[in-house]
Design an enzyme around this catalytic site. Sequence first.
Site, short mmCIF file in Angstrom:
data_model
loop_
_atom_site.label_atom_id
_atom_site.label_comp_id
_atom_site.label_asym_id
_atom_site.label_seq_id
_atom_site.Cartn_x
_atom_site.Cartn_y
_atom_site.Cartn_z
CG ASN A 177 -33.81 12.52 -3.49
OD1 ASN A 177 -32.48 12.15 -3.56
ND2 ASN A 177 -34.12 13.13 -4.34
CE LYS A 199 -29.56 16.37 3.33
NZ LYS A 199 -30.88 15.82 2.52
CB ALA A 242 -27.13 22.04 11.02
CE1 TYR A 301 -28.20 19.50 1.67
CE2 TYR A 301 -26.00 18.64 2.37
CZ TYR A 301 -27.01 18.55 1.71
OH TYR A 301 -27.25 17.64 0.76
CB SER A 339 -25.45 14.60 3.23
OG SER A 339 -24.22 14.95 2.94
#
Length: 254
Positions: free
Chosen positions: A90, A159, A157, A155, A142
């Site tokens: 997480n 996820k 990329a 970010y 996400s």
Amino acid sequence: MSDLKGKVAIVTGGGQGIGKAITLRLAAEGCKVSVFDLQPEAAEATAQEARAKGGEVKVYGVDISDQEAVNKAVAQTEAELGPIWLLVNNAGWDKPAPFLQTDKPLWDKIISINLSGPLYMHKAVLPGMVSRSGGRVVNIASDAARVGTSTEAVYSACKGGMISFTKSIARELARNNVLLNCVCPGPTNTPMMQSVLGTGEQAEKWKDAMVRGIPLKRMGEPEDYAGIVAFLGTSDASYITGQAISVSGGMNMV
């Protein structure tokens, strides 16, 4: 979902936001939860909240972008709590900005936390699951990975990479009864979101604009994700692997 009782789960970034909600839910379901967090003091407050309700939670101060630290903490968790059944990746971080206004130091930090860190966690935990012929991994990705997000290119990329990685390892380890899935949150009221939006009139305008694009007409709350994560750790989800499940109030129906 009583079959989580007594099983060991690791939650990275379990001290606040979505991670806190997941930690509390897994503890309530009877898991022995190991929280890996860069801010152990905040995580300890979450652990105390769980313990007050009868849960068992231990906190380890871990920088998941440090592979040696990850290996040490995973070994310590198994020595103190037992074999790991569920891994929840997480922990995440971002600093939104237009891509052309950013440079390598920022990219490296985003990648180390959102991509390299989860890879280190998989590498440390999966061999034990394979040897025991069973385990579950839930990666918090996400919806930015599915549709892209302005000012969050790197970010997104990372996820997106986590979704592809999850599907690939799900194929590799299905024969070992090790199941991996992604949960993809939409916009959520978390400390990270608050730091992105800031405060004041402009922040409220951005928030209102996001809410208008969500069919359920509200932003997500951390508790909206805890149930699906717990479910994916149980025998009720024993025929689900390699999936990326959007939990976004219907914002992205892809």
